[in-house]
Motif scaffolding. Structure first.
Motif, short mmCIF file in Angstrom:
data_model
loop_
_atom_site.label_atom_id
_atom_site.label_comp_id
_atom_site.label_asym_id
_atom_site.label_seq_id
_atom_site.Cartn_x
_atom_site.Cartn_y
_atom_site.Cartn_z
N TYR A 70 9.88 -9.58 -1.24
CA TYR A 70 10.51 -8.96 -2.40
C TYR A 70 9.47 -8.86 -3.50
CZ TYR A 70 13.48 -8.51 -6.57
OH TYR A 70 14.04 -8.11 -7.75
N PHE A 71 9.38 -7.68 -4.11
CA PHE A 71 8.51 -7.47 -5.27
C PHE A 71 9.34 -6.88 -6.39
CE2 PHE A 71 6.04 -4.90 -8.13
CZ PHE A 71 4.95 -5.73 -8.42
N ALA A 72 9.15 -7.39 -7.60
CA ALA A 72 9.87 -6.85 -8.75
C ALA A 72 8.91 -6.70 -9.93
CB ALA A 72 11.03 -7.75 -9.15
N GLY A 73 9.12 -5.64 -10.70
CA GLY A 73 8.37 -5.42 -11.93
C GLY A 73 9.35 -5.06 -13.04
N LYS A 74 8.86 -4.40 -14.06
CA LYS A 74 9.75 -4.00 -15.16
C LYS A 74 10.71 -2.92 -14.72
CE LYS A 74 6.92 -5.21 -19.18
NZ LYS A 74 6.23 -4.71 -20.40
N GLU A 75 10.24 -2.02 -13.85
CA GLU A 75 11.06 -0.87 -13.44
C GLU A 75 11.25 -0.82 -11.93
OE1 GLU A 75 8.82 2.38 -14.89
OE2 GLU A 75 9.13 1.90 -17.02
N THR A 76 10.87 -1.86 -11.23
CA THR A 76 10.84 -1.82 -9.77
C THR A 76 11.48 -3.07 -9.19
OG1 THR A 76 8.71 -0.68 -9.94
CG2 THR A 76 9.33 -1.52 -7.77
N ALA A 77 12.24 -2.89 -8.11
CA ALA A 77 12.78 -4.02 -7.34
C ALA A 77 12.78 -3.60 -5.88
CB ALA A 77 14.18 -4.40 -7.80
N LEU A 78 11.85 -4.11 -5.10
CA LEU A 78 11.63 -3.65 -3.73
C LEU A 78 11.88 -4.77 -2.73
CD1 LEU A 78 8.28 -1.75 -4.39
CD2 LEU A 78 10.55 -0.72 -4.18
N HIS A 79 12.79 -4.54 -1.80
CA HIS A 79 13.03 -5.43 -0.68
C HIS A 79 12.42 -4.76 0.55
CE1 HIS A 79 16.06 -7.76 -2.99
NE2 HIS A 79 16.31 -6.58 -3.54
N GLN A 80 11.34 -5.33 1.09
CA GLN A 80 10.58 -4.60 2.09
C GLN A 80 10.29 -5.43 3.34
OE1 GLN A 80 7.39 -3.77 -0.80
NE2 GLN A 80 7.79 -1.59 -0.47
N ALA A 81 10.53 -4.86 4.51
CA ALA A 81 10.10 -5.47 5.77
C ALA A 81 8.60 -5.29 5.89
CB ALA A 81 10.81 -4.80 6.93
N ILE A 82 7.92 -6.28 6.47
CA ILE A 82 6.45 -6.22 6.53
C ILE A 82 5.93 -6.19 7.97
CG2 ILE A 82 6.11 -7.28 4.28
CD1 ILE A 82 5.57 -9.94 5.71
N ALA A 83 6.82 -6.00 8.97
CA ALA A 83 6.37 -5.91 10.36
C ALA A 83 5.27 -4.84 10.49
CB ALA A 83 7.55 -5.55 11.25
N PRO A 84 4.21 -5.13 11.26
CA PRO A 84 4.07 -6.22 12.24
C PRO A 84 3.62 -7.57 11.65
CG PRO A 84 2.11 -4.85 12.27
CD PRO A 84 3.05 -4.21 11.29
N TYR A 85 3.51 -7.65 10.33
CA TYR A 85 3.13 -8.92 9.70
C TYR A 85 4.33 -9.85 9.57
CZ TYR A 85 -1.22 -6.64 8.19
OH TYR A 85 -2.42 -5.99 8.17
N GLN A 86 4.03 -11.13 9.47
CA GLN A 86 5.00 -12.14 9.05
C GLN A 86 4.34 -12.98 7.96
OE1 GLN A 86 7.57 -14.18 12.12
NE2 GLN A 86 5.94 -13.44 13.45
N TYR A 87 5.13 -13.37 6.98
CA TYR A 87 4.64 -14.26 5.93
C TYR A 87 4.94 -15.69 6.36
CZ TYR A 87 3.27 -15.50 1.17
OH TYR A 87 2.60 -16.00 0.08
N LYS A 88 3.94 -16.54 6.40
CA LYS A 88 4.07 -17.86 6.99
C LYS A 88 3.69 -18.96 5.99
CE LYS A 88 2.97 -16.13 11.63
NZ LYS A 88 2.22 -16.36 12.88
N MET A 89 4.34 -20.10 6.13
CA MET A 89 4.10 -21.24 5.24
C MET A 89 3.80 -22.50 6.04
SD MET A 89 6.77 -23.19 2.75
CE MET A 89 6.50 -24.94 2.42
N LEU A 90 2.78 -23.21 5.61
CA LEU A 90 2.43 -24.52 6.16
C LEU A 90 2.62 -25.59 5.10
CD1 LEU A 90 -0.97 -23.89 8.00
CD2 LEU A 90 1.13 -24.70 9.07
N ARG A 91 3.20 -26.72 5.46
CA ARG A 91 3.25 -27.86 4.56
C ARG A 91 1.98 -28.70 4.77
NH1 ARG A 91 8.08 -31.60 4.48
NH2 ARG A 91 7.29 -32.09 6.56
#
Length: 379
Positions: A70-91
């Motif tokens: 999700y990206f948001a600005g003053k005039e923008t709110a975008l819900h976007q799929a990113i395939a073939p990428y995945q956003y990943k988190m490591l602890r």
């Protein structure tokens, strides 16, 4: 005094990845390798995020993945799929445990707890002086970072990516579990580049982080007030703060690697492995480690290991702009996300684009500030 072929100072991402790469490569079987850190690495002191296509080398310890951003600005709110990428988190704690266990299996790698006080290079070797004892090494990989040296130089601007995040648990389901908030610039900018960053683990659990790209850090209470306001706007209702994460990453195109010699090599953030324009360092460190090991195996001078490229110059122009007018960050990123798909943006930030794709990114950005920064750099 114990002697080693390679000494690695710091068991963070770059240090552990390097120790593992040296330990599992048969080329270094006859080399004695020492990894030093003052900490036992048993706490979850940080998180790392990155994006990649499909399965990857860290999937066994990835804590959570998201197929959308999700990206948001003053005039923008975008819900976007990113395939073939995945956003990943490591602890951090999962990463430390996994790699320290792996290192235990390498007969030629030793991990010791010691606080490093100084490093002294001689013609024959390098002496690493710890609080408990001293060690001799033929080559030392040093991840210690000193902001003072960076700020002393005047050639390149120095900003900081500084942030504070709350791991929260809410009573009401408010988070979208398949969508990471990459940047939310809808919050007050107050003359800076400020955004919220949200990683949801369930509908009621998330890391909510207040992040700035600016010259100076804030009082702790200002980060906390901003997060509290944001949670109120999300209408979370009552919530519990489970953990707190705070950090600071240098943002500069300074040639960190210029401080390296053939015997003492800077790695990690200290070696300039964090991308100057975004602060993302983990995935870049993995790629740098692979390249560094190949240089060592081929006997090439480490002075050739890292050098400036066109992405370095793009980052420099952005930092020049933000150092002169820190409020322009929201406008630049919003223009980019409005005009280009997230896959191309992520590919560009990962420094994997072609020159043609670079031009598409550049043309999506506001022209005047970048042309002004270019002219000032060239002339």
């Amino acid at each position: 005094m114990s002697s080693y072929d390679h000494i690695i100072i710091g068991a963070g991402a770059s240090g552990l990845l390097l120790a593992d790469a040296l330990g599992r490569d048969d080329f270094f079987n006859d080399k004695k390798i020492l990894l030093l850190d003052k900490d036992t690495k048993r706490k979850n002191d940080r998180t790392w995020c990155f994006w990649e296509k499909g399965e990857g080398a860290f999937d066994a310890i990835v804590h959570k993945t998201w197929p959308k951003i999700y990206f948001a600005g003053k005039e923008t709110a975008l819900h976007q799929a990113i395939a073939p990428y995945q956003y990943k988190m490591l602890r951090g704690v999962d990463f430390y445990h996994h790699y320290l266990e792996k290192i235990k299996g390498y007969a030629n790698v030793t991990f010791r707890n010691d606080e490093i006080l100084s490093v002294e290079e001689t013609a024959e070797s390098v002496r690493v002086n710890g609080k408990n004892e001293s060690y001799l090494g033929k080559v030392v990989f040093d991840s210690r970072f000193d902001y003072k040296k960076l700020k002393e130089q005047q050639k390149y601007p120095v900003l900081q990516q500084h942030f504070l995040g709350w791991f929260v648990k809410t009573e009401r389901p408010v988070f979208h579990i398949d969508e990471a908030t990459f940047m939310d610039f809808s919050i007050p900018q107050k003359g800076n580049t400020r955004f919220m960053y949200v990683l949801p683990f369930s509908e009621t659990e998330a890391l909510v982080e207040y992040t700035l790209f600016s010259e100076n850090v804030l009082p702790r209470e200002e980060y906390e007030a901003a997060i509290a306001t944001y949670l109120d706007e999300l209408k979370t209702g009552p919530y519990e703060i489970i953990e707190v994460e705070q950090g600071n990453i240098p943002m500069s195109s300074y040639a960190f690697w210029s401080e390296s010699t053939n015997k003492v090599i800077k790695i990690g953030i200290a070696g300039g492995w964090a991308k100057p324009s975004t602060g993302y360092a983990f995935y870049n460190s993995a790629k740098k480690v692979e390249k560094l090991v190949n240089y060592l195996k081929r006997g090439k001078s480490v002075s050739e290991f890292q050098r400036k490229n066109r992405f370095w110059f793009y980052d420099l122009l952005l930092l020049d702009i933000l150092s002169r007018n820190n409020s322009l960050g929201q406008k630049i990123f919003e223009s980019l996300f409005k005009k280009r798909n997230p896959q191309l943006i992520l590919k560009f930030l990962g420094e994997d684009t072609s020159l043609f794709e670079d031009v598409k990114i550049i043309m999506a950005c506001p022209k005047r500030p970048f042309l002004g920064a270019l002219v000032k750099r060239l002339f």
